[in-house]
Structure formats: C-alpha cells, structure tokens
Design an enzyme around this catalytic site. Sequence first.
Site, mmCIF file in Angstrom:
data_model
loop_
_atom_site.group_PDB
_atom_site.id
_atom_site.type_symbol
_atom_site.label_atom_id
_atom_site.label_comp_id
_atom_site.label_asym_id
_atom_site.label_seq_id
_atom_site.Cartn_x
_atom_site.Cartn_y
_atom_site.Cartn_z
ATOM 1 N N ASP A 25 0.837 -1.197 0.000
ATOM 2 C CA ASP A 25 0.000 0.000 0.000
ATOM 3 C C ASP A 25 0.874 1.250 0.000
ATOM 4 O O ASP A 25 1.679 1.459 0.906
ATOM 5 C CB ASP A 25 -0.884 0.001 1.254
ATOM 6 C CG ASP A 25 -1.815 1.194 1.288
ATOM 7 O OD1 ASP A 25 -2.919 1.097 0.729
ATOM 8 O OD2 ASP A 25 -1.433 2.240 1.860
ATOM 9 N N TYR A 65 2.943 9.895 -0.550
ATOM 10 C CA TYR A 65 4.059 9.373 0.251
ATOM 11 C C TYR A 65 5.401 9.659 -0.425
ATOM 12 O O TYR A 65 6.443 9.566 0.217
ATOM 13 C CB TYR A 65 3.956 7.855 0.482
ATOM 14 C CG TYR A 65 2.703 7.355 1.162
ATOM 15 C CD1 TYR A 65 1.802 8.220 1.771
ATOM 16 C CD2 TYR A 65 2.422 5.988 1.207
ATOM 17 C CE1 TYR A 65 0.652 7.746 2.386
ATOM 18 C CE2 TYR A 65 1.282 5.506 1.827
ATOM 19 C CZ TYR A 65 0.393 6.383 2.400
ATOM 20 O OH TYR A 65 -0.740 5.892 3.003
ATOM 21 N N LYS A 95 -2.800 6.013 -4.298
ATOM 22 C CA LYS A 95 -3.908 6.940 -4.011
ATOM 23 C C LYS A 95 -3.730 8.281 -4.696
ATOM 24 O O LYS A 95 -2.605 8.790 -4.811
ATOM 25 C CB LYS A 95 -4.020 7.159 -2.495
ATOM 26 C CG LYS A 95 -3.982 5.858 -1.710
ATOM 27 C CD LYS A 95 -4.123 6.057 -0.209
ATOM 28 C CE LYS A 95 -3.815 4.759 0.526
ATOM 29 N NZ LYS A 95 -2.395 4.564 0.821
ATOM 30 N N HIS A 103 -7.539 9.706 -1.853
ATOM 31 C CA HIS A 103 -6.838 9.619 -0.565
ATOM 32 C C HIS A 103 -7.663 10.161 0.608
ATOM 33 O O HIS A 103 -7.587 9.652 1.720
ATOM 34 C CB HIS A 103 -5.496 10.349 -0.645
ATOM 35 C CG HIS A 103 -4.469 9.846 0.331
ATOM 36 N ND1 HIS A 103 -3.133 9.766 0.051
ATOM 37 C CD2 HIS A 103 -4.598 9.363 1.585
ATOM 38 C CE1 HIS A 103 -2.480 9.270 1.092
ATOM 39 N NE2 HIS A 103 -3.361 9.025 2.046
ATOM 40 N N SER A 124 -10.709 6.623 0.570
ATOM 41 C CA SER A 124 -10.019 6.510 1.847
ATOM 42 C C SER A 124 -10.442 7.680 2.722
ATOM 43 O O SER A 124 -10.655 8.798 2.216
ATOM 44 C CB SER A 124 -8.505 6.540 1.613
ATOM 45 O OG SER A 124 -7.807 6.369 2.824
#
Length: 273
Positions: free
Chosen positions: A48, A53, A78, A111, A149
Amino acid sequence: MSVLNKRFLLGNGAPIPALGFGTWQIPAGEEAYASVAAALTAGYRHIDTARAYGNEASVGAAITDSGLPRDDVFVTTKLPAEVKNYREAVDSFDESLAALGTGHIDLYLIHAPWPWHEMGADYATGNAEVWRALEEFEAAGLARAIGVSNFDPTNLEQLLDTAGTVPAVNQIKYHIGHRQAETVAYCQRLGIPVAGYSPLGTGRILDSATITTIADRYDATAAQLCIRYLIQNGIVALPKTTNATRMRQNADLDFEISALDMTALNALDGQRH
Ligand code: A2P
C-alpha cells in the site's frame, strides 16, 4: 493457513490479500526499496502506497526487481487529497502509473474527501468529478479496482449520489480503541469492504496494559494481537515497519482471539487503555 494467504473480497468481487504492507512515512529511495523488498521476501503480496508518500518509484522498483509475476502482487496507490478536478486526477494517475512502473494499479483510491489542510470541508462536487476519472481508469483496465479513503458516511452518501460504481473499498484509520464503528457499519450495509491503516495506532497503543495482558494469553506480541484483531473483524490490515524481523512477526498470526476477548477489545473503543 498463513494469514499471508488469506484473501478478503473487494466490492467488485476480486480478491484482496487480507494483510498488506503499509509504506506511509517510509522515505523514498533505499529505505522504501529495501523495506518493500524485505516485505515481499517475507511473503507479503499486498503493498500500500500513495502519490503523497513520495515513494511510489522505490516501491515499484522493489516490486519489479523481486521477479514475482505481476499478478501475484496487489498494489494500491492513491490520488492526492488535494486533487479535486478531472484534469489533475488524470495527470496524477499517469504520474503514479509511470512512477510505479507496474503496468496497472490493483486498487486506486481517493486519498481523502478533502484536502488535508481543510479537513471536514465539503468537496462533494470535486469528489464526484474525480470519481468520474477513476471510473474511466477502471474501465480502461489501468486500475483494476477503485475506492476511497478516509470517507465517512456523509462523504460516501454524497459520492453515491452521482457515482456509477460503488467504491470497492474504504480505507480508514482502524485500530484497537479506534474502530470507527459507525463508518464500518455503513460500509458493511453497502457491501463496501474496509481496510485499516495504522493498525498499531502508529505504534502508540503497543504498550497498553490491556492489550499486552490479552496478547500474553496467546503468547503473542501486542503488535500481533493488534493486527489479528483487524483480520478477525474482517478488516484488511496494513501494518507498517521498516524492520524485517517485525515484518515477519506481524505476519505470524497463527492464533485465534476468543469471542470474549474480541468483545473486550471492541469495548475499548474511544477509551483510555
Ligand atoms: P518500525 O518501522 O521502527 O518497526 P502503524 O502500522 O500503526 O502505522 O504503526 C507503525 C509503527 O509501529 C512504526 O513506528 C513501527 O516502527 C512500529 N511497529 C511495527 N511493527 C512493530 C512490531 N512488531 N513491534 C513493535 N513496533 C512495531
């Protein structure tokens, strides 16, 4: 059966490994590359990541260099929370695809329902617009499944007003003491599976006396109990660690938490423990 072989079903019926490897806060470059390589060696088949990130290229390189058949590894990434229009969604998705280099993305998520600096703001229109883009990525086979998410029931309800596709997953923060029962119940009613990030409470719940006492009964560590707790509640678990020994420990969940202990752990919701 090892938990590494356990699968849940996505909303679209496709399997998703019940245990994944989270890469939030693992710096791009050698650290992310080595961590994902070690996770794959340990048997994880679900990684994931997220555009936000900053480590997609390292994650993708580790997957490619592992030599595993592409279809053996489930990759989630995401769309950044700040992107709320169609054109930027297409651009960001293309960037993710290029950075990962994995050909397709198994699960692509919005996200968050709002930009991080505006948590709680109403972006229903923007979410509807980017969801249309995600539906196109899925139709083109570039994203095998699409989801969201950090969506609460209101965010989901708004999305479903215009969505042609029901999200295949809602990935939310989920750990002992924080199981977001209302959101999970709402998702379950709609047949949307839930994935949990920060199953260890980002490490902060591991020294809880209640958790360690219950873990001792199973000869398990606090981390193992925390992760097993998600799996038994039917939640995809995404623990993160850069330590190869802990990666193996976190996947060694060959025990069953009793119904009584599950009830006790569920009752910790919202409490200090
Ligand atoms: P580290 O990366 O140094 O192993 P979460 O998955 O809830 O976000 O929690 C991640 C945090 O928990 C990280 O700080 C990670 O540290 C730590 N962690 C992960 N697995 C274990 C474990 N088995 N035992 C102790 N700490 C762990």
